[in-house]
Design a protein around this motif. Structure first.
Motif, PDB file in Angstrom:
ATOM      1  N   SER A 400       0.851  -1.523   0.011  1.00 57.05           N
ATOM      2  CA  SER A 400       0.047  -0.504   0.235  1.00 57.05           C
ATOM      3  C   SER A 400       0.717   1.431   0.267  1.00 57.05           C
ATOM      4  N   ARG A 401       0.599   2.367  -1.304  1.00 52.53           N
ATOM      5  CA  ARG A 401       1.448   2.785  -1.579  1.00 52.53           C
ATOM      6  C   ARG A 401       0.977   4.706  -0.906  1.00 52.53           C
ATOM      7  N   VAL A 402       1.631   4.547   0.269  1.00 53.71           N
ATOM      8  CA  VAL A 402       1.517   6.436   1.044  1.00 53.71           C
ATOM      9  C   VAL A 402       2.522   7.234   1.211  1.00 53.71           C
ATOM     10  N   THR A 403       1.596   8.046   1.720  1.00 57.02           N
ATOM     11  CA  THR A 403       2.218   9.726   0.687  1.00 57.02           C
ATOM     12  C   THR A 403       2.254  10.683   1.949  1.00 57.02           C
ATOM     13  N   VAL A 404       3.016  10.426   3.341  1.00 56.75           N
ATOM     14  CA  VAL A 404       3.383  10.985   4.142  1.00 56.75           C
ATOM     15  C   VAL A 404       3.751  12.941   4.499  1.00 56.75           C
ATOM     16  N   THR A 405       3.111  13.859   5.081  1.00 61.59           N
ATOM     17  CA  THR A 405       3.712  15.135   5.102  1.00 61.59           C
ATOM     18  C   THR A 405       3.033  15.350   6.860  1.00 61.59           C
ATOM     19  N   ASP A 406       4.110  15.931   7.379  1.00 61.82           N
ATOM     20  CA  ASP A 406       4.202  17.018   8.226  1.00 61.82           C
ATOM     21  C   ASP A 406       3.401  16.473   9.850  1.00 61.82           C
ATOM     22  N   SER A 407       4.036  15.138   9.732  1.00 57.70           N
ATOM     23  CA  SER A 407       3.629  14.461  10.684  1.00 57.70           C
ATOM     24  C   SER A 407       4.381  14.098  11.678  1.00 57.70           C
ATOM     25  N   ARG A 408       4.041  12.899  12.812  1.00 59.34           N
ATOM     26  CA  ARG A 408       5.501  13.255  14.105  1.00 59.34           C
ATOM     27  C   ARG A 408       4.888  11.329  14.802  1.00 59.34           C
ATOM     28  N   PHE A 409       6.232  10.921  15.097  1.00 61.49           N
ATOM     29  CA  PHE A 409       6.319   9.110  15.470  1.00 61.49           C
ATOM     30  C   PHE A 409       7.494   9.167  16.175  1.00 61.49           C
ATOM     31  N   GLN A 410       7.075   9.174  17.145  1.00 59.69           N
ATOM     32  CA  GLN A 410       7.647   8.405  18.759  1.00 59.69           C
ATOM     33  C   GLN A 410       7.289   7.201  18.949  1.00 59.69           C
ATOM     34  N   GLY A 411       8.442   6.499  19.689  1.00 55.34           N
ATOM     35  CA  GLY A 411       8.645   5.412  20.743  1.00 55.34           C
ATOM     36  C   GLY A 411       7.865   4.387  19.667  1.00 55.34           C
TER      37      GLY A 411
END
Length: 677
Positions: A400-411
């Motif tokens: 599944s192709r994903v387009t991610v912008t202006d996001s945050r991932f922690q832990g």
């Protein structure tokens, strides 16, 4: 037996005489076979025992198992490994690139795989196909069909045969003409390179803009149902909403699980970005399974905070259902296992999913995409577990192709894990305290750009399992075990800033380009890892690292393009003019120049000069070493280098490279010929 002749009959006689000496010096090395010392001209080996260049085996696998590529294997005079080329074009181009012979020596003998008596033809899609195992003959003894209707994933294919009659029969059925090696070796082949990937990176950024704009338009729908007014729960409101309308969810906490099985927008009042509870719309599950499950195309989830997921990160029963060939078992198990865990949002067969302003607190995955659930995610915040072993991925994308912008991932385990998700874009996002920040598996033609990675346990960006055509640009990785570790082919790694890591970057990808990276204050700036060097490393700045670079087993690596090299702090110490003397970061003396001023005097000693001469002329002494013949006098990017060293928030604003506007001499400065990684 005929010996490959790259130039003339006279040079053939000279080189054949040298072949015996080289063969005697060659050794057998694990994973790749060298020439037999008892033979003056080495015999062909199994192709699986070569070090492969050219089109990757992953590309071959994508040919659906019905197609094949003609292959070449070459014994070089100064390389202990047999080099295997997937495709004749990459081998011919290597003869013209100006660096292969410099690195490997001249080819003692080259063998080509032939297709006599193998029912050569084409698939329904026009790809070249053949049955059975082929024989190997010297390239000069084969006959070739050019200009036929047979194709490979990269374009035209040259089909070799042992006998002229077999070649003529293939040409009669599929068009083209029969020629000898003297014609093939002078042809120009349109072989994709890392420079091509570099030129495509801005286009991929624009494609992401278009995807995000289209997602915003899809999600903008009239309100049809309001939770609390027209339906008692979010799930009931979704079930009641007509397609292409919006379900409005006022602020509050909704303790339920939701199934979205139609093309609607579920719009809350806001997620609070995971930072506050004022005016937030919360959907909280019961601690088992997934909270929101999407099974419809073009659905949208906006302005929500999601919590209460289960803690199952994968499904062992689904993984055990694998029935593929043994070689595919691992890949299939990963897809079945990883794709069937719990998530804040799980999408199954739901292309066109839009996720905007959503925060997820999760014990498993934040957003799980499966079975072609191509998605856009903007303003997504995923907070995972404190211990990565106890959680899972911020985003899991399975086919599944994903387009991610202006996001945050922690832990959690990995910030973003993508598996066979070609064409994905991850940009302008932040990652912290993950195992890997962004982790790509079997995923090519992706863009990972302008992200910030901090305190990653294993690496900021990791690409595995030999994909092709990825661009990793403009990222900043700090205080992590590794900055960038990307495998595969035709990877472009440029304009990244790598500071305070155990390792800045490794040159794990083949046929790739590493340029304009700022590598500051790492324990180790760069590591050359590929056994057979086929990449270029140029115009990077190495400053303040404990060790600028090391190299594993393999041939000499030349890190420069012509007279344009990298900047190495300390390289220009001593009595020479700037750039006049080559710099060897793997040499104990040169490698200490930026740490100990006295090393400049040691470098001029007779013993050190003798060792330098030995490394330059004796193949065995070259192994595991790097040389930059044209070290730059000043950093290529002094502002970025200075800002990276200072490291405060104000300075970091100067780090971001405007790589999208780089053009003209900036993009074209690195010629297609030059040094290798």
């Amino acid at each position: 037996m005929a010996v490959f002749d790259p130039d003339s009959a006279r040079s053939r006689r000279v080189r054949l005489a040298a072949a015996g000496l080289i063969a005697v010096a060659a050794v057998v090395t694990a994973g790749a076979f060298a020439a037999d010392p008892s033979e003056s001209v080495p015999e062909p080996v199994r192709f699986d025992d070569t070090v492969e260049l050219g089109l990757s085996s992953e590309t071959d696998a994508l040919m659906a198992g019905d197609a094949t590529l003609p292959r070449v294997q070459v014994f070089y005079s100064q390389l202990q490994y047999v080099v295997g080329y997937n495709g004749i074009g990459p081998f011919v181009e290597s003869r013209l690139d100006g660096r292969t012979e410099r690195q490997f020596g001249y080819p003692l003998v080259a063998y080509v795989e032939t297709f006599d008596h193998r029912s050569p033809g084409t698939t329904q899609s026009g790809l070249f196909s053949a049955s059975g195992a082929g024989g190997w003959v010297p390239v000069s003894a084969a006959r070739y069909v050019v200009g036929s209707d047979a194709r490979s994933p990269s374009g035209d294919v040259v089909v070799p045969f042992r006998e002229r009659e077999a070649a003529a029969a293939f040409a009669a059925d599929h068009g083209g003409s029969v020629v000898g090696w003297e014609v093939v070796r002078t042809r120009s082949f349109d072989v994709d390179s890392a420079a091509t990937v570099r030129s495509l990176a801005p286009e991929r950024w624009r494609t992401a803009d278009e995807r995000l704009a289209a997602a915003e338009r899809r999600a903008d729908r009239p309100v049809s149902v309001v939770v609390g007014e027209d339906a008692p729960t979010v799930d009931a409101a979704v079930a009641a909403a007509p397609p292409d309308t919006t379900v409005r969810v006022p602020p509050g906490t909704y303790e339920e699980t939701v199934t979205v099985n139609r093309s609607v927008t579920v719009a809350g009042a806001g997620s609070g970005g995971g930072q506050n509870d004022d005016g937030v719309t919360r959907v909280v599950g019961n601690g088992t399974g997934s909270v929101i499950t999407v099974r419809a195309s073009d659905a949208a989830l906006m302005g929500l905070r999601v919590a209460g997921t289960g803690n199952q990160t994968r499904d062992p029963e689904a993984a055990r259902e694998s029935r593929g060939p043994e070689g595919e078992a691992w890949d299939t198990n990963i897809q079945l296992g990883y794709g069937h865990g719990d998530a804040g949002i799980k999408a199954v067969g739901a292309p066109g999913l839009v996720v905007d302003d959503v925060a997820v607190d999760t014990n498993a995955s934040g957003l799980l995409l499966r079975e072609g659930s191509h998605a856009t995610a903007s303003g997504l915040v995923v907070d995972g577990t404190d211990e990565w072993q106890e959680g899972f991925m911020g985003i899991t994308g399975m086919e599944s192709r994903v387009t991610v912008t202006d996001s945050r991932f922690q832990g959690g385990r990995d910030g973003i894990y993508l598996h066979r998700a070609d064409g994905s874009v991850v940009r302008n996002s932040t990652f912290a305290d993950n195992r890997y920040g962004t982790h790509l598996m079997y995923t090519g033609d992706a863009l990972v750009a302008d992200n910030d990675f901090r305190d990653e346990l294993f690496a900021g960006v990791t690409v595995m399992t030999r994909p092709a055509g990825n661009a990793i640009v403009g990222n900043e990785v700090r205080n992590s075990s590794a900055g960038i570790q990307a495998s595969g082919t035709r990877t472009y790694v440029g304009y990244n800033t790598l500071v305070g890591n155990e390792l800045g970057f490794s040159t794990s990808a083949r046929g790739s380009l590493y340029e304009h990276n700022v590598v500051v204050d790492n324990e180790l700036g760069a590591r050359a890892t590929t056994v057979v060097p086929s990449s270029r490393v140029v115009a990077n700045d190495f400053v303040g690292n404990d060790d600028h670079a090391t190299a594993g087993a393999g041939a000499l690596r030349v890190w420069a393009d012509g007279d344009r090299g990298n900047y190495w702090e300390g390289a220009n110490a001593g009595p020479y003019a700037d750039g006049e003397r080559a710099y060897r970061p793997t040499s104990p003396v040169d490698g200490a120049l930026h740490r100990h001023a006295s090393a400049a005097a040691v470098r001029e000693s007779p013993a050190a000069r003798l060792l330098d001469a030995l490394r330059g002329t004796v193949p065995g002494a070259r192994s595991g070493s790097i040389v930059d013949p044209s070290p730059a006098a000043e950093p290529h990017h002094p502002e970025r280098t200075d800002a990276a060293a200072r490291g405060n928030a104000g300075a970091r604003r100067a780090i971001r490279a405007d790589w999208r506007s780089a053009n003209g001499s900036e993009w074209d400065a690195v010629a297609t010929a030059g040094g290798s990684a």
